[in-house]
Scaffold this active site. Structure first.
Site, PDB file in Angstrom:
ATOM      1  N   ARG A   1      18.066  28.429 -56.230  1.00 32.91           N
ATOM      2  CA  ARG A   1      18.675  29.440 -55.340  1.00 32.91           C
ATOM      3  C   ARG A   1      19.622  30.263 -56.204  1.00 32.91           C
ATOM      4  NH1 ARG A   1      21.160  32.916 -52.901  1.00 32.91           N
ATOM      5  NH2 ARG A   1      21.506  32.968 -50.627  1.00 32.91           N
TER       6      ARG A   1
ATOM      7  N   ASP B   1      22.829  37.289 -51.635  1.00 33.24           N
ATOM      8  CA  ASP B   1      22.012  36.981 -50.466  1.00 33.24           C
ATOM      9  C   ASP B   1      21.053  38.137 -50.260  1.00 33.24           C
ATOM     10  OD1 ASP B   1      21.441  35.076 -48.611  1.00 33.24           O
ATOM     11  OD2 ASP B   1      23.172  35.452 -47.315  1.00 33.24           O
TER      12      ASP B   1
ATOM     13  N   ARG C   1      17.930  22.685 -53.063  1.00 31.23           N
ATOM     14  CA  ARG C   1      17.724  23.659 -54.136  1.00 31.23           C
ATOM     15  C   ARG C   1      18.914  23.610 -55.087  1.00 31.23           C
ATOM     16  NH1 ARG C   1      17.001  28.946 -50.492  1.00 31.23           N
ATOM     17  NH2 ARG C   1      19.017  28.100 -49.814  1.00 31.23           N
TER      18      ARG C   1
ATOM     19  N   GLU D   1      16.471  38.541 -45.295  1.00 30.13           N
ATOM     20  CA  GLU D   1      15.651  37.410 -44.868  1.00 30.13           C
ATOM     21  C   GLU D   1      14.240  37.848 -44.488  1.00 30.13           C
ATOM     22  OE1 GLU D   1      16.541  33.994 -44.669  1.00 30.13           O
ATOM     23  OE2 GLU D   1      18.138  34.780 -45.949  1.00 30.13           O
TER      24      GLU D   1
END
Length: 277
Positions: free
Chosen positions: A126, A131, A174, A134
């Site tokens: 990750r 971020d 992760r 999504e």
């Protein structure tokens, strides 16, 4: 009758003879070890063996998956390997190749290509500090620019060798890491998190807990890069600016960050989860 050499009833002459033979056999060894210099070679050999084993365990032993990444690696070690797949805009799978080409990877040892050969042999990574939008997992609606972010990451690192500085393990097992890649033509080392931010394909990580940037200075650098991309209308930030003079029909719209999206979806799905439980 014959007497056993170890028998207490053996004649004293036989005992003396046995002792004499044992002494003659062991005397060269005792004489050799009694000289201090003769200890040097065995000590060096033992030390070299232990040193090599320690070096192998630390730098050359391949780590097959995240379960084998020891907590002692966190904030101390990095993992070098080849990216075998990209799952979304901020995550991928790494096949660990310790030592790189110097250890024979690419010419003596090869990275598997088939999915069945890679199963259980890669580390999910990750990317730290960012971020990405999504994707449409589990029947959810994908965020704008989720596909573009994944496509960019795919073109940037897939099948390339990267170095991941590991920080911690997340709730999905992760490994959260700051990732660097070298790309042509000059093969300068690039921070993948920074590249995603510059292109407007990610925001800085917003969670109050579990955020990992690799240091306070990195967090500041990432936020500056995000703001610059936003001002330029790069990637997802283009939605805030609308179509402009040439495309007036495209209205400006507010951006929902990936973290805000996840919170909204979680809240909306909460009643169903309670019914299922």
């Amino acid at each position: 009758m014959p007497w056993s050499p170890g028998s207490s009833s053996a004649p004293s002459g036989d005992k003396d003879d046995i002792k004499s033979k044992l002494s003659s056999w062991t005397k060269p060894i005792r004489d050799h070890l009694s000289e201090g210099g003769n200890w040097i070679a065995p000590i060096i050999a033992a030390g070299a063996t232990m040193g090599f084993w320690s070096f192998y365990k630390t730098y050359l032993r391949r780590i097959p998956n995240s379960a084998h990444v020891s907590p002692r690696y966190f904030h101390r070690r990095s993992l070098f390997g080849k990216v075998t797949s990209v799952g979304d805009g901020d995550g991928f799978h790494l096949y660990h190749t310790p030592g790189g080409r110097l250890a024979g990877w690419g010419w003596l040892r090869t990275v598997p290509k088939l999915k069945k050969e890679l199963k259980g042999q890669t580390i999910p990574i990750r990317i730290a500090g960012v971020d990405a939008p999504e994707g449409g997992h589990f029947g959810r609606t994908a965020q704008p620019f989720a596909a573009e972010a994944q496509k960019f990451l795919d073109s940037h690192i897939l099948n390339r060798r990267v170095r991941a500085y590991v920080w911690r393990r997340d709730q999905y097992d992760r490994i959260v890491a700051t990732v660097y890649v070298r790309r042509p033509p000059f093969f300068q080392r690039k921070d993948v998190s920074m590249e995603l931010l510059k292109q407007g394909f990610a925001t800085t990580y917003e969670a109050k807990t579990g955020a990992e940037f690799g240091g306070p200075s990195k967090e500041i650098e990432y936020k500056v890069a995000e703001e610059v991309a936003r001002q330029k209308g790069k990637g997802m930030w283009s939605l805030e600016k609308g179509g402009g003079f040439f495309h007036p029909s495209k209205k400006a719209r507010a951006i929902e960050s990936p973290m805000a999206y996840k919170r909204r979806v979680k809240l909306a799905e909460e009643p169903q989860r309670k019914l299922d439980s």
